[in-house]
Design an enzyme around this catalytic site. Structure first.
Site, PDB file in Angstrom:
ATOM      1  N   ASN A   7       0.874  -1.180   0.000  1.00  0.00           N
ATOM      2  CA  ASN A   7       0.000   0.000   0.000  1.00  0.00           C
ATOM      3  C   ASN A   7       0.903   1.219   0.000  1.00  0.00           C
ATOM      4  O   ASN A   7       1.401   1.641   1.037  1.00  0.00           O
ATOM      5  CB  ASN A   7      -0.895  -0.033   1.239  1.00  0.00           C
ATOM      6  CG  ASN A   7      -1.837   1.157   1.309  1.00  0.00           C
ATOM      7  OD1 ASN A   7      -1.791   2.047   0.461  1.00  0.00           O
ATOM      8  ND2 ASN A   7      -2.680   1.182   2.316  1.00  0.00           N
ATOM      9  N   ARG A  85      -2.661  -2.124  -3.305  1.00  0.00           N
ATOM     10  CA  ARG A  85      -3.863  -1.321  -3.098  1.00  0.00           C
ATOM     11  C   ARG A  85      -3.795  -0.150  -4.072  1.00  0.00           C
ATOM     12  O   ARG A  85      -2.792   0.571  -4.116  1.00  0.00           O
ATOM     13  CB  ARG A  85      -3.902  -0.793  -1.672  1.00  0.00           C
ATOM     14  CG  ARG A  85      -5.098   0.100  -1.460  1.00  0.00           C
ATOM     15  CD  ARG A  85      -5.069   0.770  -0.139  1.00  0.00           C
ATOM     16  NE  ARG A  85      -6.279   1.559   0.008  1.00  0.00           N
ATOM     17  CZ  ARG A  85      -6.353   2.650   0.751  1.00  0.00           C
ATOM     18  NH1 ARG A  85      -5.307   3.051   1.432  1.00  0.00           N
ATOM     19  NH2 ARG A  85      -7.475   3.317   0.838  1.00  0.00           N
ATOM     20  N   HIS A 174     -13.260   2.552   0.181  1.00  0.00           N
ATOM     21  CA  HIS A 174     -13.244   1.517   1.223  1.00  0.00           C
ATOM     22  C   HIS A 174     -13.853   0.210   0.700  1.00  0.00           C
ATOM     23  O   HIS A 174     -14.309  -0.623   1.489  1.00  0.00           O
ATOM     24  CB  HIS A 174     -14.070   1.924   2.467  1.00  0.00           C
ATOM     25  CG  HIS A 174     -13.426   2.956   3.336  1.00  0.00           C
ATOM     26  ND1 HIS A 174     -14.168   3.906   3.997  1.00  0.00           N
ATOM     27  CD2 HIS A 174     -12.139   3.200   3.658  1.00  0.00           C
ATOM     28  CE1 HIS A 174     -13.363   4.690   4.706  1.00  0.00           C
ATOM     29  NE2 HIS A 174     -12.111   4.282   4.500  1.00  0.00           N
ATOM     30  N   GLY A 204     -13.359   4.284  10.681  1.00  0.00           N
ATOM     31  CA  GLY A 204     -11.967   4.425  11.115  1.00  0.00           C
ATOM     32  C   GLY A 204     -11.663   5.903  11.166  1.00  0.00           C
ATOM     33  O   GLY A 204     -12.503   6.692  11.594  1.00  0.00           O
ATOM     34  N   ARG A 235     -12.287  14.863   8.166  1.00  0.00           N
ATOM     35  CA  ARG A 235     -13.121  15.296   7.035  1.00  0.00           C
ATOM     36  C   ARG A 235     -14.529  15.614   7.524  1.00  0.00           C
ATOM     37  O   ARG A 235     -15.072  14.913   8.383  1.00  0.00           O
ATOM     38  CB  ARG A 235     -13.202  14.197   5.971  1.00  0.00           C
ATOM     39  CG  ARG A 235     -11.891  13.930   5.287  1.00  0.00           C
ATOM     40  CD  ARG A 235     -12.083  12.956   4.122  1.00  0.00           C
ATOM     41  NE  ARG A 235     -10.841  12.284   3.821  1.00  0.00           N
ATOM     42  CZ  ARG A 235     -10.678  10.962   3.791  1.00  0.00           C
ATOM     43  NH1 ARG A 235     -11.702  10.160   4.008  1.00  0.00           N
ATOM     44  NH2 ARG A 235      -9.505  10.454   3.530  1.00  0.00           N
ATOM     45  N   GLY A 327     -15.753   1.262  14.820  1.00  0.00           N
ATOM     46  CA  GLY A 327     -16.815   0.255  14.721  1.00  0.00           C
ATOM     47  C   GLY A 327     -16.472  -1.036  15.455  1.00  0.00           C
ATOM     48  O   GLY A 327     -17.345  -1.710  16.003  1.00  0.00           O
ATOM     49  N   GLU A 328     -15.183  -1.384  15.478  1.00  0.00           N
ATOM     50  CA  GLU A 328     -14.769  -2.647  16.103  1.00  0.00           C
ATOM     51  C   GLU A 328     -14.546  -2.515  17.601  1.00  0.00           C
ATOM     52  O   GLU A 328     -14.514  -3.531  18.309  1.00  0.00           O
ATOM     53  CB  GLU A 328     -13.457  -3.147  15.466  1.00  0.00           C
ATOM     54  CG  GLU A 328     -13.628  -3.582  14.030  1.00  0.00           C
ATOM     55  CD  GLU A 328     -12.289  -3.800  13.330  1.00  0.00           C
ATOM     56  OE1 GLU A 328     -11.299  -4.121  14.002  1.00  0.00           O
ATOM     57  OE2 GLU A 328     -12.251  -3.646  12.098  1.00  0.00           O
ATOM     58  N   GLU A 379      -8.342  -5.565   5.288  1.00  0.00           N
ATOM     59  CA  GLU A 379      -8.194  -5.237   3.867  1.00  0.00           C
ATOM     60  C   GLU A 379      -6.982  -5.943   3.259  1.00  0.00           C
ATOM     61  O   GLU A 379      -7.024  -6.365   2.106  1.00  0.00           O
ATOM     62  CB  GLU A 379      -8.058  -3.707   3.711  1.00  0.00           C
ATOM     63  CG  GLU A 379      -9.373  -3.001   3.971  1.00  0.00           C
ATOM     64  CD  GLU A 379      -9.220  -1.524   4.277  1.00  0.00           C
ATOM     65  OE1 GLU A 379      -8.903  -1.180   5.437  1.00  0.00           O
ATOM     66  OE2 GLU A 379      -9.421  -0.711   3.364  1.00  0.00           O
TER      67      GLU A 379
END
Ligand code: ADP
Length: 401
Positions: A7, A85, A174, A204, A235, A327-328, A379
């Site tokens: 990446n 990626r 994503h 994230g 953002r 979220g996790e 990912e």
């Protein structure tokens, strides 16, 4: 099958050697602060962390050093392919692709859509071709999963020529994460790959949510760029586009400077004035910081509103899936969001919610239909799986548009 997952960003290159079959990470690392006196190669192998200083190193030297580490550990010889990626595949790629000169040319043709990301992604592809010339290379696009969106979801209500002449439309991002957690959620639900009405929420630093119908993305919150949609770390997500000109005039800045602030100084950071990090904000909010409290409230409210909106694309909801660092791990954010979405029939199970942290997957509602799930994303594993499938010829459904 061992795959090198790469990446490559503007000042860093993340890499991992992953066994696609069972997800074992033999090596993970990052060449970072590239192009500066503080450049270094940080990697982890067998639980041991190593730091190699590489003052002044650019991408070339950073990746050479990473390949040397793979050599020293005897891993290079085991590699079956390299998976890259790639952020923006425009409308040209609807799936991962084996890299050929034509694919490289098409990734170059998408630079106008991903001017910050595609150029360093291409640097990674060229360097990997030089440094590992005998290995097949694969491009895995953030946008590809969303190419199944129907016109009503990807069309902006703007002059039609903006689409036909300048490719202005919703692409979504994503995609690798949304695809991975969709597959895992389908396993947890005991349904087939072409079944189910899911909303996946990747929360994230960047945040996006996707409506997935029968395994395909049918709408998503990010748009032409990753700025649209949910409130994120720095953002803004969706705002009135007229504020761009208004704030530029009011402050005497250029529109580009205001856009930069919407990308880098807004969201959780902008509202709180404190941090883009949800953990820091939760701690500050617990101590009574009103701006941290408001930032969290806005984050959850906008999230719930947009998640509910995505159900329109599905017609019904079977499962809401939480993933990404927030979220996790944040039972508190999930609880707030599920409470706002109670009208959909989601009933939080507080005990299960508290348990589903630090990589644990599972259902966090008493309700079964719909239910909410926590599914850790991966990912890199998805990139390794696609690369292995394309290298071995077992990839189903590759499309080149
Ligand atoms: P990236 O998008 O950069 O990959 P991550 O998916 O790692 O980022 O998510 C980073 C976000 O997850 C940060 O806002 C961080 O505060 C948040 N996060 C991680 N652990 C927790 C936690 N235990 N509670 C709340 N937020 C958390």
């Amino acid at each position: 099958m061992n795959i090198l997952v790469l990446n490559c960003g503007s000042s860093s290159a993340k890499f991992a050697v992953i066994d696609s079959a069972d997800g074992t990470e033999h090596l993970t690392g990052i060449a970072q602060r590239l192009g500066t006196a503080e450049a270094s190669l940080d990697y982890s192998h067998n639980g041991q962390k190593h730091v190699q200083k590489l003052p002044g190193a650019g991408h070339d030297q950073g990746l050479r050093a990473a390949v040397q580490v793979m050599d020293d550990l005897g891993l290079r010889a085991s590699l079956a392919g390299v998976g890259h990626r790639v952020v923006h595949g425009g409308s040209k790629f609807a799936s991962s692709m084996r890299i050929t000169p034509e694919v490289v040319a098409q990734v170059e043709a998408c630079i106008h859509l991903g001017p910050l990301h595609n150029p360093p992604n291409l640097v990674g592809i060229r360097l990997a071709e030089q440094l590992l010339p005998n290995l097949p290379q694969v491009a895995v696009f953030d946008t590809a999963f969303h190419q199944t969106m129907p016109a009503r979801a990807y069309t902006y209500p703007v002059p039609h020529e903006w689409l036909t002449q300048y490719d202005v439309r919703r692409y979504g991002f994503h995609g690798t994460s949304h695809r991975y957690v969709t597959q895992k959620a389908q396993e947890l639900l005991g349904i087939a790959a072409n079944e189910g009405c899911l909303v996946t929420a990747h929360l994230g630093n960047g945040c996006s949510a996707t409506a997935v119908k029968n395994g395909e993305s049918v709408d998503t919150t990010m748009g032409l760029t990753p700025l649209e949609g949910l409130v994120m770390g720095t953002r803004s997500g969706s705002v009135d586009p007229a504020l761009l000109g208004y704030v530029a005039r009011a402050t005497g800045q250029t529109a580009d400077a205001v856009l930069d602030a919407l990308n880098k100084k807004s969201g959780l950071l902008g509202m709180s004035g404190l941090s883009n990090d949800m953990r820091t904000l939760q701690e500050a909010a617990a101590q009574g910081n009103p701006r941290a409290q408001l930032a969290i409230e806005v984050f959850c409210y906008v999230l719930a509103k947009q998640l509910a909106g995505l159900v329109v694309a599905l017609g019904r909801l079977d499962a809401l899936v939480f993933t990404g660092g927030i979220g996790e791990n944040s039972a508190e954010i999930r609880e707030k969001v599920l409470n706002l979405l109670g009208f959909l029939g989601l009933q939080l199970d507080p005990g299960a919610n508290a348990q589903a942290v630090r990589g644990k997957a599972g259902r966090i509602t008493h309700s079964l239909k719909p239910q909410a799930l926590v599914v850790p994303t991966n990912e890199e594993r998805m990139i390794a799986l696609d690369t292995a499938a394309l290298v071995s010829g077992s990839f189903a459904g590759a499309q080149y548009l």
